[in-house]
Design a protein around this motif. Sequence first.
Motif, mmCIF file in Angstrom:
data_model
loop_
_atom_site.group_PDB
_atom_site.id
_atom_site.type_symbol
_atom_site.label_atom_id
_atom_site.label_comp_id
_atom_site.label_asym_id
_atom_site.label_seq_id
_atom_site.Cartn_x
_atom_site.Cartn_y
_atom_site.Cartn_z
ATOM 1 N N MET A 221 -25.119 -37.568 1.347
ATOM 2 C CA MET A 221 -23.870 -37.324 0.661
ATOM 3 C C MET A 221 -22.791 -37.170 1.708
ATOM 4 O O MET A 221 -22.828 -36.268 2.529
ATOM 5 C CB MET A 221 -23.993 -36.055 -0.175
ATOM 6 N N GLY A 222 -21.820 -38.061 1.707
ATOM 7 C CA GLY A 222 -20.727 -37.979 2.665
ATOM 8 C C GLY A 222 -20.762 -39.119 3.658
ATOM 9 O O GLY A 222 -21.540 -40.060 3.538
ATOM 10 N N TYR A 223 -19.897 -38.992 4.678
ATOM 11 C CA TYR A 223 -19.765 -40.070 5.655
ATOM 12 C C TYR A 223 -19.386 -39.475 7.004
ATOM 13 O O TYR A 223 -18.555 -38.563 7.077
ATOM 14 C CB TYR A 223 -18.702 -41.058 5.191
ATOM 15 N N GLY A 224 -19.976 -40.004 8.061
ATOM 16 C CA GLY A 224 -19.634 -39.550 9.408
ATOM 17 C C GLY A 224 -19.866 -38.063 9.567
ATOM 18 O O GLY A 224 -20.921 -37.547 9.230
ATOM 19 N N ASN A 225 -18.838 -37.357 10.076
ATOM 20 C CA ASN A 225 -18.982 -35.916 10.269
ATOM 21 C C ASN A 225 -18.539 -35.121 9.041
ATOM 22 O O ASN A 225 -18.419 -33.908 9.094
ATOM 23 C CB ASN A 225 -18.213 -35.455 11.506
ATOM 24 N N GLN A 226 -18.320 -35.786 7.925
ATOM 25 C CA GLN A 226 -17.906 -35.138 6.680
ATOM 26 C C GLN A 226 -19.044 -35.114 5.664
ATOM 27 O O GLN A 226 -18.825 -35.309 4.482
ATOM 28 C CB GLN A 226 -16.689 -35.869 6.076
ATOM 29 N N LYS A 227 -20.254 -34.880 6.128
ATOM 30 C CA LYS A 227 -21.412 -34.895 5.236
ATOM 31 C C LYS A 227 -21.613 -33.529 4.587
ATOM 32 O O LYS A 227 -21.493 -32.497 5.230
ATOM 33 C CB LYS A 227 -22.667 -35.286 6.003
ATOM 34 N N ALA B 230 -27.719 -28.922 -11.656
ATOM 35 C CA ALA B 230 -26.604 -29.861 -11.613
ATOM 36 C C ALA B 230 -26.829 -30.746 -10.396
ATOM 37 O O ALA B 230 -26.859 -30.256 -9.268
ATOM 38 C CB ALA B 230 -25.278 -29.125 -11.488
ATOM 39 N N LEU B 231 -27.044 -32.032 -10.614
ATOM 40 C CA LEU B 231 -27.184 -32.983 -9.517
ATOM 41 C C LEU B 231 -25.865 -33.723 -9.395
ATOM 42 O O LEU B 231 -25.364 -34.282 -10.377
ATOM 43 C CB LEU B 231 -28.342 -33.939 -9.782
ATOM 44 N N GLU B 232 -25.290 -33.712 -8.198
ATOM 45 C CA GLU B 232 -23.937 -34.239 -8.026
ATOM 46 C C GLU B 232 -23.787 -35.055 -6.747
ATOM 47 O O GLU B 232 -23.047 -34.682 -5.847
ATOM 48 C CB GLU B 232 -22.926 -33.103 -8.055
ATOM 49 N N PRO B 233 -24.488 -36.190 -6.680
ATOM 50 C CA PRO B 233 -24.331 -37.029 -5.492
ATOM 51 C C PRO B 233 -22.921 -37.613 -5.411
ATOM 52 O O PRO B 233 -22.289 -37.883 -6.426
ATOM 53 C CB PRO B 233 -25.372 -38.127 -5.687
ATOM 54 N N LYS B 234 -22.451 -37.757 -4.189
ATOM 55 C CA LYS B 234 -21.137 -38.354 -3.939
ATOM 56 C C LYS B 234 -21.321 -39.470 -2.918
ATOM 57 O O LYS B 234 -22.131 -39.356 -2.012
ATOM 58 C CB LYS B 234 -20.184 -37.291 -3.424
ATOM 59 N N PHE B 235 -20.587 -40.526 -3.091
ATOM 60 C CA PHE B 235 -20.668 -41.679 -2.206
ATOM 61 C C PHE B 235 -19.293 -41.927 -1.622
ATOM 62 O O PHE B 235 -18.312 -42.043 -2.360
ATOM 63 C CB PHE B 235 -21.156 -42.915 -2.970
ATOM 64 N N THR B 236 -19.227 -42.001 -0.283
ATOM 65 C CA THR B 236 -17.966 -42.216 0.404
ATOM 66 C C THR B 236 -17.864 -43.673 0.820
ATOM 67 O O THR B 236 -18.790 -44.222 1.417
ATOM 68 C CB THR B 236 -17.867 -41.321 1.657
ATOM 69 N N PHE B 237 -16.732 -44.292 0.514
ATOM 70 C CA PHE B 237 -16.439 -45.654 0.914
ATOM 71 C C PHE B 237 -15.289 -45.577 1.909
ATOM 72 O O PHE B 237 -14.135 -45.397 1.497
ATOM 73 C CB PHE B 237 -16.082 -46.516 -0.302
ATOM 74 N N GLY C 233 -12.214 -44.334 -0.508
ATOM 75 C CA GLY C 233 -12.272 -43.067 -1.227
ATOM 76 C C GLY C 233 -13.693 -42.630 -1.515
ATOM 77 O O GLY C 233 -14.648 -43.150 -0.944
ATOM 78 N N VAL C 234 -13.812 -41.665 -2.422
ATOM 79 C CA VAL C 234 -15.094 -41.061 -2.757
ATOM 80 C C VAL C 234 -15.349 -41.201 -4.250
ATOM 81 O O VAL C 234 -14.430 -41.065 -5.060
ATOM 82 C CB VAL C 234 -15.093 -39.562 -2.384
ATOM 83 N N VAL C 235 -16.589 -41.481 -4.599
ATOM 84 C CA VAL C 235 -17.006 -41.544 -5.989
ATOM 85 C C VAL C 235 -18.110 -40.514 -6.167
ATOM 86 O O VAL C 235 -19.026 -40.429 -5.354
ATOM 87 C CB VAL C 235 -17.547 -42.940 -6.359
ATOM 88 N N GLY C 236 -18.010 -39.716 -7.216
ATOM 89 C CA GLY C 236 -19.037 -38.725 -7.480
ATOM 90 C C GLY C 236 -19.358 -38.643 -8.950
ATOM 91 O O GLY C 236 -18.518 -38.935 -9.800
#
Length: 80
Positions: free
Chosen positions: A1-7, A40-47, A51-54
């Motif tokens: 969940m997240g990208y780079g150092n923003q995981k 509550a399962l709340e995966p988020k995907f960073t593009f 932006g981010v989709v969750g």
Amino acid sequence: MGYGNQKAGFCGHGVGIELDELPVIMRGGKMGLQPGMVLALEPKFTFPGLGVVGVEDNYAVTETGFEKLTGASYDVEVHA
């Protein structure tokens, strides 16, 4: 969940009297799941650059698996 150092360190958590409760659903998490728990399962995907989709769905832990409590669908509409 997240990208780079923003995981984020988790992708879900328990729901109960408080909104965020144990167990925390994360890599290396040691707390087992038991029937009667609600998660509550709340995966988020960073593009990157876009932006981010969750999504967030709630599940009840049952004797035989999980029961989805959230009625939302994952239909996506793209408008150009």
